[in-house]
Write an enzyme that holds these catalytic residues in place. Structure first.
Site, short mmCIF file in Angstrom:
data_model
loop_
_atom_site.label_atom_id
_atom_site.label_comp_id
_atom_site.label_asym_id
_atom_site.label_seq_id
_atom_site.Cartn_x
_atom_site.Cartn_y
_atom_site.Cartn_z
CB ILE A 124 -0.77 -0.41 1.45
CG1 ILE A 124 -1.46 -1.36 1.38
CG2 ILE A 124 -1.38 1.20 1.67
CD1 ILE A 124 -2.57 -1.74 2.20
N PRO A 125 1.50 1.66 -1.04
CG PRO A 125 1.15 2.25 -3.29
CD PRO A 125 0.45 1.25 -2.79
CB CYS A 126 2.03 5.59 2.80
SG CYS A 126 2.96 3.99 3.42
CG HIS A 127 6.78 4.55 -1.04
ND1 HIS A 127 5.72 3.30 -1.32
CD2 HIS A 127 6.73 4.20 -2.58
CE1 HIS A 127 6.17 2.48 -2.72
NE2 HIS A 127 6.57 2.99 -2.97
NE ARG A 128 4.42 4.00 -5.80
CZ ARG A 128 3.55 2.24 -6.28
NH1 ARG A 128 2.64 2.52 -6.68
NH2 ARG A 128 4.76 1.43 -7.01
#
Length: 156
Positions: A124-128
């Site tokens: 779940i790409p919260c880094h994006r």
């Protein structure tokens, strides 16, 4: 229901994966010295696919995860995380963009809070999600890891 754990040494640190028969519960960077990678033959079957896909991702051979998740959170958090899953590999969006996508552009801080509660890093790409000014802000694993992930994906 029993929760299983496995460990993966990524290029940016040790990752702990936990899950059960219903799916992956968490993917987290950990700072525990002495934790050895779980031998592939000792990984519970519910975690094998996740570890293999993380390995392919870090080797540059995977852009989209296909993993059964067991997401736990509030309805608001789940709505935010659902939007995060729509951010394509190699792209970034702002917290404001996510707030608008869930229909409440005043919820920027709440979106940040939901990002902070995301237990399934990378997948779940919260880094994006970055600041509206393009700056890297807020990442539970540390901004150095966020920067590495975004460079790895070609977003920086």
């Amino acid at each position: 229901m029993k929760i299983y754990k496995a460990y993966y040494m990524s290029k940016i640190g040790m990752i702990e994966v936990s899950g059960n028969e219903e799916g992956i519960l968490s993917v987290s960077f950990i700072d525990i010295e002495g934790v050895a990678e779980t031998a592939r033959e000792n990984i519970h079957s519910s975690l094998i696919n996740c570890i293999e896909q993380l390995d392919m991702y870090f080797k540059g051979n995977l852009k989209e995860f296909n993993i059964k998740l067991n997401i736990k959170g509030t309805e608001f958090q789940k709505k935010v995380w659902s939007e995060l899953l729509k951010i394509p590999f190699g792209k970034t969006v702002s917290y404001l963009d996510i707030a608008k996508a869930i229909g409440n552009e005043k919820a920027v801080r709440a979106v940040g809070g939901a990002n902070n509660k995301n237990k399934i890093a990378i997948i779940i790409p919260c880094h994006r999600v970055i600041g509206k000014n393009g700056e890297l802000v807020g990442y539970g694993g540390g901004l150095d890891k966020k920067e590495w992930l975004l460079k790895h994906e070609g977003a920086l």
